[in-house]
Design an enzyme around this catalytic site. Structure first.
Site, mmCIF file in Angstrom:
data_model
loop_
_atom_site.group_PDB
_atom_site.id
_atom_site.type_symbol
_atom_site.label_atom_id
_atom_site.label_comp_id
_atom_site.label_asym_id
_atom_site.label_seq_id
_atom_site.Cartn_x
_atom_site.Cartn_y
_atom_site.Cartn_z
ATOM 1 N N GLU A 271 -8.737 -27.482 -13.555
ATOM 2 C CA GLU A 271 -8.180 -26.777 -12.407
ATOM 3 C C GLU A 271 -6.678 -26.566 -12.469
ATOM 4 O O GLU A 271 -5.972 -26.685 -11.468
ATOM 5 C CB GLU A 271 -8.514 -27.542 -11.121
ATOM 6 C CG GLU A 271 -7.852 -28.905 -10.970
ATOM 7 C CD GLU A 271 -8.680 -30.079 -11.429
ATOM 8 O OE1 GLU A 271 -8.411 -31.203 -10.986
ATOM 9 O OE2 GLU A 271 -9.618 -29.861 -12.226
ATOM 10 N N ASN A 272 -6.135 -26.226 -13.608
ATOM 11 C CA ASN A 272 -4.699 -26.027 -13.717
ATOM 12 C C ASN A 272 -4.218 -24.988 -12.701
ATOM 13 O O ASN A 272 -4.803 -23.919 -12.563
ATOM 14 C CB ASN A 272 -4.344 -25.560 -15.131
ATOM 15 C CG ASN A 272 -4.967 -26.433 -16.193
ATOM 16 O OD1 ASN A 272 -4.754 -27.628 -16.233
ATOM 17 N ND2 ASN A 272 -5.790 -25.822 -17.038
ATOM 18 N N GLU A 303 -13.303 -25.041 -9.317
ATOM 19 C CA GLU A 303 -11.932 -25.129 -9.828
ATOM 20 C C GLU A 303 -10.948 -24.449 -8.887
ATOM 21 O O GLU A 303 -9.813 -24.918 -8.712
ATOM 22 C CB GLU A 303 -11.847 -24.514 -11.230
ATOM 23 C CG GLU A 303 -12.807 -25.098 -12.249
ATOM 24 C CD GLU A 303 -12.746 -26.617 -12.348
ATOM 25 O OE1 GLU A 303 -11.661 -27.189 -12.156
ATOM 26 O OE2 GLU A 303 -13.795 -27.234 -12.619
#
Length: 812
Positions: A271-272, A303
């Protein structure tokens, strides 16, 4: 850097993190990366400039598990000989400080923080990073803990043919030297170190303006046609999710750019912030089934939910990991259910994720949702079905318990108060309690601090709730009553908190406890209802109720009360009427598992034939044809079934591969057909499917080839076909050939040191499922003490317990 530092980096403890957070406040990271060495080799270089304040005169350390070539603190060179266990000591800090560390990392092939991959179909090189829980330190110096958030600014030099992607938009791209380009990215908001990212490669790019956002989709060149095939659906889901969460949380995602990068050889997704990294297994090589699309939609929205819960607001320490993962799991299904194609997604979740949570909660690998996490290594063991899936179910119970209005009001207040900060559980529960006007402290303790699954029983007009350890959990659920045709007569809401509750139910052929599946509990209705449901669950009028009824049979199997054939029978009876493509594949998968692993050996063939028969019938329905034919191809046994599967093989290479594997399992291996299909398959890793066919053969050399590729060389990519290889390896009826591999598996997992699920997930899947109880006993013995890495130990403890249950079922 010392050899000890590179080989055995220390695991940060909670006490160390708290002490460091009390000493240090990080303002920003300015990180310069040189990725040009990754085009032909395996080295990435970094210069990390950290600006931070500290209590004057104190000492601490910064993390760096890379080869440090230079380090200065406030202009003074640091002694590199003092670096140990991935830590650079920082002495006599000033009120404001600047630390500059130059480092390089050559271990870019193990998935620990970074992975460099080469596409076997065209030789293109791709690089992705993934830092949860503490792998940013493997690429550059940082204070690698979630509560030391800071602005990140990246400057990346990469081969000129590559696109570089990070959390924010590129502010400038320039050609500074021959063969290379430099990408300068905008500052990020304050972020934890584990949600920053740099991905690079010659990606195919799709960009679109949707809902006020600049959306990007990226994949490797060899998947161009598949990305184009799915682009509209991917963009629609992304637009829906950003609008849904932004409105429901009263806080739109604050960055205009939102990218999703589908990369090779990655398990799951990460989940950047603003640049989610997905496994490109979700860019399906052949047209996806409805089940495939449901999976992918769930992951995309999971995400995305992290942008709020995890990235915007982050847990202080890993003991509240569930705050991130359970919430994202719950929110993803909640948002999916608002899409017309996925309205019945809760039924699919009941048969997959929730069933898995029930299973794990019954094994010694269970743990409280919120637990003691003394170090990051221990945190890694908690990336499991309890944290994600039971946590999701408990949040669904809380949603039912306080109502959606209070639930959303609590979330909105929580995000507004804690944006860009860190929290503990009490912050969230306090917001929910204030919105609901309830003291939720007892609810929190009962649901989050105790392991185990309650049993809700309906008998003699009363509902009783029991737990293994006497914990009193409040439950809010529904009992549905049905007539003999399966028509719904009434739905009765029930709130139970330990004391038996009288319920007024209509006369009915059957009552189904927890029919809307909003609580987390094993359920048992009265004997007459259970008998009726055993024969007539397919008559129930909605997919969620049917799923609950079938799950109750699975739970009985897991408790040792029935054997696999009873589950196959109940699933087959439901599939006589069930046409919903969101769940038919899940039912078939459950039946396959029951037939192969929970059934006496002399009845396995018979039960697989029943599964094949159910799949053949479903194949007549266009909405279910693709899923049904794939299952049929794996289990076909009659000439008619084989002919039907052959017809599907012409249009779907997945069916064709499964049919070849089925034939190989029976000793009918066709090398020419395998080679022809490998050439026809659009999958860049079609060699894995070919390996799977060879592996299914009842031959020692076939098993050894798969073992070498997976367990020794560890060159198996994380694709759907790779995940299926363990099943091709451990086939029923091949016991003599497989016998030596049980101990070899235990020896292999005992040798795992460091790494994480991304690095070793495929290897752990090779557990010897077809072995006897002696292997389960040996596996449990191997888990005694603390010789195994925590996440490996937890996994093997769970697998050994399930294995013992299967052995018992096979003897029934």
């Amino acid at each position: 850097m010392s050899e000890t530092s590179a080989a055995a980096p220390a695991s940060l403890t909670q006490d160390e993190a708290a002490a460091r957070a009390a000493t240090v406040t990080v303002e920003r990271y300015d990180i310069t990366l040189d990725m040009t060495g990754l085009l032909e080799g395996g080295t990435i270089s970094s210069v990390s400039t950290i600006t931070f304040s500290a209590t004057p005169g104190t000492s601490t350390f910064v993390d760096c598990v890379a080869e440090v070539s230079a380090a200065t603190l406030n202009g003074t060179d640091l002694d590199l000989a003092t670096i140990t266990a991935g830590r650079i000591p920082l002495e006599d800090l000033a009120e404001t400080n600047t630390l500059v560390v130059a480092a390089s990392q050559s271990e870019t092939a193990s998935s620990e923080g970074i992975l460099r991959t080469v596409d076997p179909s065209d030789g293109n090189v791709y690089v992705w990073t993934s830092f949860e829980p503490d792998d940013a330190r493997r690429l550059w110096a940082c204070f690698d803990q979630p509560d030391l958030k800071a602005v990140h600014a990246f400057t990346v030099t990469a081969p000129e043919q590559w696109t570089v992607l990070s959390n924010s938009a590129p502010a400038e791209v320039s050609d500074e030297e021959a063969g290379a380009r430099t990408w300068v990215f905008e500052d990020t908001p304050p972020l934890s170190t584990y949600v920053v990212v740099v991905n690079a490669g010659p990606f195919v790019e799709v960009r679109a303006e949707r809902g006020g956002y600049d959306l990007g989709l990226y994949a490797r060149q060899s998947l161009r046609s598949q990305l184009e095939r799915d682009r509209e659906e991917l963009l629609q889901i992304t637009e829906h999710g950003l609008a849904w969460f932004g409105a429901k949380f009263a806080m739109p995602f604050p960055q205009r750019r939102y990218d999703q990068i589908f990369v090779p050889d990655m398990g799951g997704a990460m989940e950047n912030w603003g640049a989610v990294t997905h496994s490109d297994a979700f860019i399906y090589r052949t047209p996806p089934t409805h089940a495939d699309r449901t999976d992918r939609t769930n992951v995309i929205l999971h995400e995305m939910a992290h942008m709020w819960f995890g990235d915007l607001v982050t847990m202080r320490w890993w003991d509240d990991l569930w705050l991130n993962e359970a919430f994202a799991s719950w929110a993803a299904v909640w948002a999916s259910a608002a899409l017309p194609d996925y309205a019945d997604v809760w039924a699919s979740i009941a048969l997959t994720e929730k069933k898995m949570a029930y299973d794990v909660d019954a094994t010694p690998a269970t743990h409280p949702i919120r637990g003691v996490v003394p170090s990051v290594d221990v945190a890694m063991a908690n990336f499991d079905a309890i944290t994600y899936m039971k946590g999701q179910a408990v949040l669904q119970q809380l949603h039912a318990y306080i109502g959606e209005e209070a639930y959303l009001a609590g979330l909105q207040a929580y995000f507004a108060e804690h944006a860009y900060g860190n929290t503990v559980l009490d912050d969230l529960m306090g917001a929910f309690g204030a919105a609901a006007g309830k003291d939720l402290s007892a609810w929190t303790t009962a649901w989050l601090d105790h392991a185990g699954t309650d049993v809700i029983t309906l008998a003699d007009g009363k509902v009783s709730v029991t737990s293994a350890d006497g914990t009193v959990r409040p439950h809010r659920f529904d009992i549905a009553s049905y007539d003999a045709s399966g028509a719904l007569l009434a739905t009765t809401p029930v709130t139970a908190e330990g004391v038996p509750v009288e319920v007024a139910l209509p006369d009915a052929a059957a009552h189904l406890v927890n029919a809307t599946d909003v609580t987390f509990a094993a359920v048992r209705s009265d004997d007459a209802s259970e008998a009726w449901l055993g024969q007539n669950a397919g008559l129930l009028p909605d997919s969620l109720a049917r799923a609950v009824a079938v799950n109750s049979a699975w739970a009985a199997l897991f408790r040792g009360e029935i054997a696999g054939p009873e589950v196959v029978s109940r699933v087959a009876s439901v599939l006589e009427r069930e046409q919903n493509p969101q769940v038919t594949g899940e039912y078939l998968s459950m039946a396959v598992t029951a037939a192969e692993l929970w059934t006496a050996p002399d009845r396995v063939a018979e039960q697989r034939a029943l599964v094949a028969g159910a799949a053949a019938t479903l194949a007549d329905d266009p909405a279910n044809r693709d899923t049904a034919l794939r299952v049929l191809a794996s289990h076909a046994s009659t000439p008619e079934q084989l002919t039907l599967a052959e017809s599907g093989a012409a249009e779907d290479v997945q069916v064709a591969w499964r049919l070849l594997r089925r034939r190989a399992e029976t000793g009918d291996y066709d090398a020419a057909a395998v080679a022809a299909l490998e050439a026809r398959d659009p999958d860049p890793e079609s060699w894995v499917s070919a390996l799977s066919v060879r592996t299914a053969q009842p031959l020692a050399e076939a098993k050894e080839e798969a073992w070498q590729v997976t367990m020794i060389e560890r060159r198996l990519p994380r694709t759907d076909s790779a995940y299926a290889l363990a099943s091709a390896f451990w086939r029923p009826g091949q016991d003599e050939i497989l016998a030596p591999y049980a101990q070899r598996y235990l020896d292999a997992v005992a040798a795992i040191r460091g790494g994480g699920l991304l690095a070793f997930g495929l290897q752990l899947r090779f557990y010897p499922t077809q072995a006897g109880e002696d292997v389960a006993v040996a596996a449990r013995a191997a888990c005694e003490g603390d010789t195994l890495v925590p996440f490996v130990r937890q996994t093997v403890v769970r697998l050994a317990d399930v294995h013992s249950r299967q052995v018992v079922a096979r003897a029934r």
